[in-house]
Design a protein around this motif. Structure first.
Motif, mmCIF file in Angstrom:
data_model
loop_
_atom_site.group_PDB
_atom_site.id
_atom_site.type_symbol
_atom_site.label_atom_id
_atom_site.label_comp_id
_atom_site.label_asym_id
_atom_site.label_seq_id
_atom_site.Cartn_x
_atom_site.Cartn_y
_atom_site.Cartn_z
ATOM 1 N N TRP A 138 29.715 43.353 34.810
ATOM 2 C CA TRP A 138 30.503 44.271 34.048
ATOM 3 C C TRP A 138 30.604 43.791 32.673
ATOM 4 O O TRP A 138 30.850 42.607 32.321
ATOM 5 N N PRO A 151 38.384 47.173 33.836
ATOM 6 C CA PRO A 151 38.619 48.256 34.855
ATOM 7 C C PRO A 151 40.115 47.742 35.382
ATOM 8 O O PRO A 151 40.717 48.571 36.068
ATOM 9 N N HIS A 193 42.255 50.288 33.538
ATOM 10 C CA HIS A 193 42.259 51.583 33.418
ATOM 11 C C HIS A 193 42.049 52.343 34.911
ATOM 12 O O HIS A 193 42.075 53.526 35.205
ATOM 13 N N HIS A 194 41.654 51.559 35.964
ATOM 14 C CA HIS A 194 41.456 52.050 37.342
ATOM 15 C C HIS A 194 42.963 52.188 37.749
ATOM 16 O O HIS A 194 43.769 51.537 37.482
ATOM 17 N N TRP A 200 37.658 44.979 44.576
ATOM 18 C CA TRP A 200 36.951 44.077 43.886
ATOM 19 C C TRP A 200 36.499 42.781 44.409
ATOM 20 O O TRP A 200 35.567 41.879 44.069
ATOM 21 N N THR A 239 40.271 41.635 34.194
ATOM 22 C CA THR A 239 39.115 41.643 34.836
ATOM 23 C C THR A 239 38.154 40.446 34.668
ATOM 24 O O THR A 239 37.791 39.824 35.558
#
Length: 570
Positions: free
Chosen positions: A223, A228, A231-232, A242, A258
């Motif tokens: 990534w 993420p 925003h996820h 994850w 992250t």
């Protein structure tokens, strides 16, 4: 600078008689200079309001039938639904009042006002980030078509004014030079909002845009250029997902959430530590970006990181083509300069550009009006739709057979809204923050200054606060069945009653024993990972139902704002 220009433009428009109407649960999400009338429907009911406006335009013969006949397809199918001929339920203002709480009389008057003057309908990006989010966007285009002003100066439809500086600018003769993307030979793909489903249920199938996708099995995540864990949605679910791949690699400048959940973190340079150039998607200003300082520590440009990885894989020369960063910048610019010269639009050479503050990419026509050529001749200048026209009814979408997104815009009641609140009587709006871009620089001074006792601010209407005996500035708990987070309370009459606003962007800081509890105020521990529809499989991170109460325990310390303890430090 951009906000200053926007404010002056709005002041000038108001002085010349332009009226602004803001349809939103938040009164101050438009500039004060607009002097906007505030209409605050129940969140999630926008499609019902817009259908009622269409009903009035149709019933009072205010719709431009000639425009609908010449430039659109499917208007009759849509209007049959609006009139109630399909389901026996006319979508009239009285019907909409029960769903939106907007008085029927105001809906009627608004439709008449729209038809009586030049009207621009602007739908924000946030409208699509909810369950059935395609419907209000589609309805915005439909209403603009019914008014018949698409392709006229100051009229029609636009998507995203206010969130992107380049929306509404005249088209450039060319985009800015950029690194070639190549072609991905891997055929499998997923919609970006379905990451958790892919990691947790590889091999399962989902519908997407008329296709049936099989979710692939992923053993390695690499990534770069995102966060993420900001925003996820449903971050407790996402954190579990994850952990499934064998390895996670992240390029990062900061210890974001992250980066903290990665196996390998490769330190990347910040913008001012690298040479580059930049421009907005349609911004005519194109500028060199000189490195202002040497990279910190062992940080490298992303290009250099990828080049080193390619070298280890025995493909270094294939990736770099024997060019370093400056070599690529010059190469890309020189090719771009030649393409523009071939079009009869010369620009300065690279050395002149690199020594300047900026250059201007010429625009095709300064006074261009969006869709004016289509309006002049829809046969000679078709749209990029299957029919070449505005598709109020789409036979393509209809053929997919999706009950959550049929062939024309409709009202579909959301699963989670104040119309069926149950145990959680407040509607959370998780919009974009004003103190940072998404989650970028949440540890910076501007973002930190906005915090309340170190937590992201949550805004609430005074009546809702009084009913809960809450006071301004205290730490509160925001909760639902998916998760909990702490926030700092800001009481404001700018928030509709029954609504709370907790902007996204606080770096996720889970409690050590509970990933569903964010101590910092990230609203995505509360939002659902349900898709917008089978058509888009898009995010629904804008809305959730919650309850808010006083936090009476000790306020926990945050971990996410300081560097983690590394294995080598123990």
């Amino acid at each position: 600078m951009g906000r200053h220009v926007a404010r002056n433009a709005i002041k000038d428009a108001v002085a010349r008689g332009c009226r602004f109407i803001d349809v939103s649960p938040i009164a101050d999400d438009t500039y004060r200079e607009a002097q906007a009338e505030w209409i605050a429907p129940v969140p999630g009911s926008d499609a019902a309001l817009m259908l009622a406006l269409a009903f009035v335009l149709d019933a009072e013969n205010l719709a431009d039938s000639q425009f609908l006949d010449r430039y659109c397809v499917g208007a009759n199918k849509f209007l049959s639904y609006v009139r109630g001929e399909v389901d026996g339920a006319p979508k009239n203002p009285q019907w909409a009042e029960k769903l939106t709480s907007i008085p029927a009389e105001r809906i009627v008057r608004l439709a008449r006002e729209m038809a009586a003057s030049r009207t621009m309908i602007n739908i924000s990006w946030s409208m699509q980030r909810q369950q059935h989010g395609e419907q209000p966007v589609w309805l915005g285009v439909t209403l603009a078509a019914m008014l018949g002003q698409i392709g006229l100066p100051g009229g029609g439809f636009q998507h995203g004014y206010g969130s992107s500086a380049d929306v509404g600018l005249p088209l450039r003769v060319s985009s800015a030079p950029s690194f070639p993307q190549g072609r991905n030979e891997e055929p499998s793909y997923i919609p970006v909002a379905r990451i958790s489903d892919m990691l947790l249920e590889p091999g399962s199938e989902i519908d997407f845009n008329g296709n049936r996708l099989t979710l692939p099995k992923i053993e390695l995540i690499y990534w770069a250029g995102g966060n993420p864990f900001h925003h996820h949605q449903d971050l407790a679910k996402f954190r579990k997902a994850w952990s499934k791949p064998a390895t996670v690699i992240v390029n990062e400048q900061f210890w974001t959430s992250t980066a903290r959940h990665a196996d390998i973190v490769l330190p990347a340079t910040m913008t001012f530590e690298r040479n580059d150039y930049g421009a907005g998607r349609n911004d005519p200003t194109f500028f060199p970006m000189h490195a202002l300082t040497a990279p910190a520590g062992e940080a490298r440009d992303d290009f250099d990181i990828f080049a080193a990885v390619a070298e280890k894989m025995g493909r270094g020369d294939v990736f770099t083509e024997n060019r370093d960063t400056m070599g690529w910048l010059r190469h890309l610019y020189d090719g771009w300069q030649k393409r523009l010269a071939d079009k009869g639009t010369p620009v300065v050479d690279f050395d002149t550009f690199w020594a300047s503050e900026k250059i201007e990419i010429p625009v095709i026509k300064p006074d261009q009006v969006l869709f004016s050529e289509f309006r002049r001749d829809p046969i000679e200048n078709p749209l990029a739709t299957p029919s070449g026209k505005i598709e109020i009814f789409s036979s393509t979408i209809d053929s997919f057979g999706y009950p959550d997104c049929p062939g024309h815009p409709v009202w579909i009641e959301p699963d989670e809204w104040l119309g069926s609140a149950g145990d959680y009587p407040l509607h959370l709006i998780a919009n974009q923050p004003k103190t940072k871009l998404h989650s970028q620089l949440d540890i910076g001074a501007t973002s930190q200054k906005s915090k309340i006792r170190g937590r992201e601010p949550l805004r609430m209407n005074p009546e809702d606060a009084a009913a809960r005996e809450l006071s301004d500035g205290q730490v509160v708990l925001v909760r639902n069945d998916r998760g909990r987070c702490l926030a700092g309370l800001e009481i404001s009459p700018a928030i509709r009653k029954g609504v709370v606003q907790l902007s996204a962007g606080a770096w996720y800081d889970p409690a050590p024993d509970d990933p569903s509890f964010c101590r910092h105020g990230n609203p995505n521990v509360l939002t659902s990972d349900r898709p917008s529809s089978s058509l888009s499989q898009a995010t629904t991170a804008q809305h959730a139902l919650v309850e808010v109460e006083a936090w009476t325990a000790d306020i926990p310390e945050l971990d996410v704002l300081t560097a983690p303890v590394l294995v080598s430090d123990k």
